[in-house]
Design a protein around this motif. Structure first.
Motif, PDB file in Angstrom:
ATOM      1  N   ALA A 113      31.225  78.658-119.964  1.00  0.00           N
ATOM      2  CA  ALA A 113      32.102  77.613-118.980  1.00  0.00           C
ATOM      3  C   ALA A 113      32.156  79.136-117.437  1.00  0.00           C
ATOM      4  O   ALA A 113      31.899  80.257-117.279  1.00  0.00           O
ATOM      5  CB  ALA A 113      33.464  77.953-119.819  1.00  0.00           C
ATOM      6  N   VAL A 114      32.337  77.439-116.844  1.00  0.00           N
ATOM      7  CA  VAL A 114      32.708  77.694-115.226  1.00  0.00           C
ATOM      8  C   VAL A 114      33.848  77.265-114.822  1.00  0.00           C
ATOM      9  O   VAL A 114      34.308  76.141-114.899  1.00  0.00           O
ATOM     10  CB  VAL A 114      32.026  77.677-114.316  1.00  0.00           C
ATOM     11  CG1 VAL A 114      31.665  77.848-112.635  1.00  0.00           C
ATOM     12  CG2 VAL A 114      30.575  78.359-115.187  1.00  0.00           C
ATOM     13  N   LEU A 115      34.491  78.668-114.283  1.00  0.00           N
ATOM     14  CA  LEU A 115      36.005  77.899-112.743  1.00  0.00           C
ATOM     15  C   LEU A 115      35.240  78.652-111.971  1.00  0.00           C
ATOM     16  O   LEU A 115      34.667  79.493-111.501  1.00  0.00           O
ATOM     17  CB  LEU A 115      37.285  78.448-113.649  1.00  0.00           C
ATOM     18  CG  LEU A 115      37.427  77.967-114.352  1.00  0.00           C
ATOM     19  CD1 LEU A 115      38.466  78.565-115.108  1.00  0.00           C
ATOM     20  CD2 LEU A 115      37.792  76.951-114.550  1.00  0.00           C
ATOM     21  N   TYR A 116      35.824  78.032-110.584  1.00  0.00           N
ATOM     22  CA  TYR A 116      35.870  78.322-109.049  1.00  0.00           C
ATOM     23  C   TYR A 116      37.273  77.420-108.577  1.00  0.00           C
ATOM     24  O   TYR A 116      37.864  77.082-108.971  1.00  0.00           O
ATOM     25  CB  TYR A 116      34.745  78.212-108.379  1.00  0.00           C
ATOM     26  CG  TYR A 116      34.975  76.302-108.126  1.00  0.00           C
ATOM     27  CD1 TYR A 116      34.953  76.456-106.223  1.00  0.00           C
ATOM     28  CD2 TYR A 116      34.384  75.589-107.880  1.00  0.00           C
ATOM     29  CE1 TYR A 116      34.951  75.192-105.595  1.00  0.00           C
ATOM     30  CE2 TYR A 116      34.611  73.817-107.701  1.00  0.00           C
ATOM     31  CZ  TYR A 116      34.376  73.966-106.610  1.00  0.00           C
ATOM     32  OH  TYR A 116      35.072  72.860-105.933  1.00  0.00           O
ATOM     33  N   PHE A 117      37.930  78.519-107.390  1.00  0.00           N
ATOM     34  CA  PHE A 117      38.142  78.205-106.307  1.00  0.00           C
ATOM     35  C   PHE A 117      37.878  78.495-105.028  1.00  0.00           C
ATOM     36  O   PHE A 117      37.100  79.439-105.248  1.00  0.00           O
ATOM     37  CB  PHE A 117      40.343  78.930-106.539  1.00  0.00           C
ATOM     38  CG  PHE A 117      39.490  80.473-106.675  1.00  0.00           C
ATOM     39  CD1 PHE A 117      40.065  81.197-105.085  1.00  0.00           C
ATOM     40  CD2 PHE A 117      39.388  81.735-107.595  1.00  0.00           C
ATOM     41  CE1 PHE A 117      39.907  82.609-105.613  1.00  0.00           C
ATOM     42  CE2 PHE A 117      39.045  82.603-107.093  1.00  0.00           C
ATOM     43  CZ  PHE A 117      39.933  83.515-106.099  1.00  0.00           C
ATOM     44  N   ASN A 118      38.546  77.688-104.140  1.00  0.00           N
ATOM     45  CA  ASN A 118      38.755  77.965-102.876  1.00  0.00           C
ATOM     46  C   ASN A 118      39.747  78.630-102.213  1.00  0.00           C
ATOM     47  O   ASN A 118      40.529  79.028-102.194  1.00  0.00           O
ATOM     48  CB  ASN A 118      38.172  76.748-101.541  1.00  0.00           C
ATOM     49  CG  ASN A 118      38.075  76.269-102.889  1.00  0.00           C
ATOM     50  OD1 ASN A 118      36.128  76.457-102.355  1.00  0.00           O
ATOM     51  ND2 ASN A 118      37.417  74.882-103.192  1.00  0.00           N
ATOM     52  N   CYS A 119      39.225  79.864-101.470  1.00  0.00           N
ATOM     53  CA  CYS A 119      39.654  80.961-101.180  1.00  0.00           C
ATOM     54  C   CYS A 119      39.231  81.448 -99.297  1.00  0.00           C
ATOM     55  O   CYS A 119      38.138  81.108 -99.098  1.00  0.00           O
ATOM     56  CB  CYS A 119      39.238  82.754-101.803  1.00  0.00           C
ATOM     57  SG  CYS A 119      40.624  83.558-101.133  1.00  0.00           S
ATOM     58  N   GLN A 120      40.350  81.190 -98.618  1.00  0.00           N
ATOM     59  CA  GLN A 120      39.865  81.138 -97.514  1.00  0.00           C
ATOM     60  C   GLN A 120      41.058  82.605 -96.428  1.00  0.00           C
ATOM     61  O   GLN A 120      42.037  82.719 -97.629  1.00  0.00           O
ATOM     62  CB  GLN A 120      40.291  80.213 -96.282  1.00  0.00           C
ATOM     63  CG  GLN A 120      41.920  79.878 -96.230  1.00  0.00           C
ATOM     64  CD  GLN A 120      41.963  78.657 -95.132  1.00  0.00           C
ATOM     65  OE1 GLN A 120      41.527  78.312 -94.265  1.00  0.00           O
ATOM     66  NE2 GLN A 120      42.263  77.226 -96.108  1.00  0.00           N
TER      67      GLN A 120
END
Length: 176
Positions: A160-167
């Protein structure tokens, strides 16, 4: 390319391609920061990800499987100049299915993402281990390569893979 594949957020976000090869998800996997559950493409500020997240793995319910979690930033130090890609934020092995991640073996301690420029993709890649094995601490966090790590330890494709965008806290704009 199938219509379903074209709408896959991992493909649209270039996680498939930049970090992992195409794969078939085989387990349910949740990552939660405080009360915010990560879904692919979620936007989180750096202040929301200071503390390590709660991670839940729900596999085939045989409760004997072990997993490896890799957390990387393929956009370090900035998305338009990712000279440190992939930056390794966290590495945990031997995570028992249906148990808290704290029961795993933390190889590289959690380092919270703190982008200085642009919007970074922070990617969690979960592998089902074939066997319990010794994993050595990489010599550095920058220029980690998930594919090379996977090949070296014979982990196979992601489960499984998950990602989020961070700034950064007061960042705005795009992926520059």
């Amino acid at each position: 390319m199938s219509r379903e594949r074209q709408r896959d957020p991992l493909v649209l976000g270039r996680v498939v391609g930049d970090v992992v090869d195409p794969f078939v998800k085989s387990v349910n996997f949740r990552v939660v920061y405080s009360s915010k559950e990560v879904t692919n493409g979620t936007g989180l500020r750096s202040s929301a990800v200071v503390d390590q997240p709660w991670v839940e793995i729900r596999g085939n319910n045989n409760n004997t499987s072990l997993y490896t979690l890799v957390m990387v930033d393929p956009d370090a130090p900035s998305p338009n100049n990712p000279t440190q890609q992939e930056y390794l934020h966290w590495l945990v092995t031997d995570i028992p299915e249906s148990a808290d991640i704290s029961f795993g073996n933390e190889i590289v301690s959690y380092e919270s993402p703190s982008p200085s420029a642009g919007i970074h993709r922070i990617v969690f890649v979960l592998f089902q281990q074939k066997v319990q094995q010794t994993v050595h601490v990489p010599g550095w966090r920058q220029n980690f390569n998930t594919r090379d790590f996977t090949a070296f330890y014979n982990l196979g494709p992601p489960a499984a893979v998950l990602y989020f965008n961070c700034q950064r806290e007061h960042g705005c704009g795009g992926r520059r």
